[in-house]
Structure formats: structure tokens, C-alpha cells
Scaffold this motif. Structure first.
Motif, mmCIF file in Angstrom:
data_model
loop_
_atom_site.group_PDB
_atom_site.id
_atom_site.type_symbol
_atom_site.label_atom_id
_atom_site.label_comp_id
_atom_site.label_asym_id
_atom_site.label_seq_id
_atom_site.Cartn_x
_atom_site.Cartn_y
_atom_site.Cartn_z
ATOM 1 N N GLU A 111 52.180 32.228 44.938
ATOM 2 C CA GLU A 111 52.878 32.133 46.190
ATOM 3 C C GLU A 111 53.482 33.486 46.522
ATOM 4 O O GLU A 111 53.892 34.217 45.626
ATOM 5 C CB GLU A 111 53.992 31.104 46.108
ATOM 6 N N ALA A 112 53.591 33.769 47.819
ATOM 7 C CA ALA A 112 54.040 35.085 48.280
ATOM 8 C C ALA A 112 55.362 35.505 47.646
ATOM 9 O O ALA A 112 55.522 36.653 47.223
ATOM 10 C CB ALA A 112 54.169 35.090 49.803
ATOM 11 N N HIS A 113 56.316 34.582 47.580
ATOM 12 C CA HIS A 113 57.679 34.935 47.180
ATOM 13 C C HIS A 113 57.896 34.865 45.667
ATOM 14 O O HIS A 113 58.991 35.180 45.193
ATOM 15 C CB HIS A 113 58.685 34.005 47.875
ATOM 16 N N VAL A 114 56.876 34.473 44.922
ATOM 17 C CA VAL A 114 57.038 34.357 43.468
ATOM 18 C C VAL A 114 56.021 35.283 42.792
ATOM 19 O O VAL A 114 56.302 36.450 42.528
ATOM 20 C CB VAL A 114 56.878 32.899 42.976
ATOM 21 N N CYS A 115 54.838 34.764 42.515
ATOM 22 C CA CYS A 115 53.861 35.514 41.721
ATOM 23 C C CYS A 115 53.335 36.750 42.435
ATOM 24 O O CYS A 115 53.152 37.804 41.825
ATOM 25 C CB CYS A 115 52.719 34.594 41.295
ATOM 26 N N VAL A 116 53.090 36.642 43.742
ATOM 27 C CA VAL A 116 52.591 37.810 44.484
ATOM 28 C C VAL A 116 53.672 38.883 44.553
ATOM 29 O O VAL A 116 53.405 40.069 44.316
ATOM 30 C CB VAL A 116 52.093 37.400 45.887
#
Length: 198
Positions: A111-116
Motif C-alpha cells: 500500500e502507498a502509505h506503508v510498504c511503498v
């Protein structure tokens, strides 16, 4: 903390690598525009394959969250590394050879706000230019996605699109693989309905 940089290395298939982050089956029902970002990721994997550019795939806790979706798995080359991880950053399971000679990471997934986001920070800390492909990245929440992009850009990442990357890797219509790659982008990338909400 990474300092924002004002310039980037030009993409080539030799100095760039595609990172596909956690595009797994269990996330399918909950991620905004999952089908569209899967299609964008597939185009990029196919372009990388045609151009001889490497791809790395990660799966977050696949025992519980399932494996990479079949639409993507079926277009990966047999030698594409697929790493399990429990840390959020894709950098955690990487082998030293994965980033050898690499100046640019082209990044898609969730997800954009976590792993990315955490992958972006770790790569920038390593001195690698990060190009986040906005039409290939999403989250469960549009708010989380929007502010993740702001954070990544402030940290020094470049926000771009899949078609921009594919054509940038080709460099021109005189590239010997141009016609082959052109077939991938003859139809515009699917509209995720997310980009205008940045």
C-alpha cells in the motif's frame, strides 16, 4: 533522513529495475482500483521483459495474505525473484546482487502509505533514485494514498506514470524493440480514478 534531490539519472533498462510490491490475492477486495493497478503493473512487467530489464517482486506474509495475483505471476520470467517479507520495506529481503549497477527503481504496488513509502525511504537512503508510478500504486484509503505521495515526493522520490516510464526506457521510436513495446501502450493505461485526487 534523505535530502530531496533536484535531478535524476535518466532511465535505461541497464540502470533501472522494476519493483512490484505485495500485489497479493488477499488485498484484491480492499484496495482502491486494484484491477487497474494490476493492469498497469502487468504492462510494466511485460515492458521490462521485452527490454531485458530486471524485476523484483515481494509478498507480505504470503502464508496469511496469499501469493502474487495470477495476472502478474503469469507474465513474470522464471528467474524473477519473489521474496517473502514480514518487514514493510521491500529492501529487507533483497540480496546484494539485486541492486548491483542500479541507479533507478521504478516502483509499483501496495500500500502507498506503508510498504511503498517505507521502501522509498530505504532506497533513497541507499542513494538510489526512486520513481513511484502513481497509476500503479494504491491503498485501501484514498486519504492515506494522497498523503503518502506527498511524503515520498518531499523525501526526494519522483512521481511519474507508467506510460512516461515505458517511453522513457525506450528513448525513441528508433529503439529496436519500439514496435513490440508500442503494442503494450497503444491503448491508454486504465484510469484508476485516483490520480486527480492527489
Amino acid at each position: 533522513m534523505s535530502m530531496a534531490r533536484c535531478c535524476f539519472t535518466r532511465w535505461t533498462p541497464q540502470n533501472s529495475i522494476l519493483f512490484v510490491c505485495d500485489m497479493q490475492e488477499k488485498f484484491r477486495p480492499n484496495i482502491h482500483a486494484f484491477a487497474e493497478i494490476t493492469q498497469v503493473s502487468k504492462r510494466l512487467i511485460e515492458a521490462a521483459k521485452i527490454l531485458g530489464m530486471r524485476t523484483v517482486v515481494t509478498e507480505q506474509y504470503p502464508k496469511g495474505l496469499g501469493n502474487t495475483v495470477p495476472e502478474l505471476k503469469e507474465v513474470l520470467t522464471p528467474d524473477t525473484p519473489i521474496y517473502d517479507k514480514t518487514k514493510f520495506s521491500m529492501c529487507a529481503p533483497l540480496q546484494p546482487k539485486d541492486l548491483e549497477g542500479i541507479k533507478n527503481v521504478l516502483l509499483v504496488g501496495i500500500e502507498a502509505h506503508v510498504c511503498v513509502l517505507q521502501t522509498t525511504h530505504d532506497l533513497l537512503d541507499k542513494g538510489v533514485d526512486v520513481h513511484v508510478i502513481v497509476d500503479g500504486v494504491s491503498s485501501r484509503s484514498r486519504t492515506d494514498r494522497k498523503y503518502a505521495f506527498k511524503q515520498m515526493e518531499r523525501a526526494g522520490a519522483n512521481l511519474t506514470t507508467s506510460e512516461c516510464v515505458i517511453l522513457g526506457l525506450l528513448g525513441g521510436s528508433d529503439h529496436p524493440k519500439f514496435r513490440e513495446v508500442q503494442k503494450l501502450i497503444i491503448q491508454s493505461a486504465p484510469d484508476t480514478g485516483l490520480v486527480h485526487k492527489l
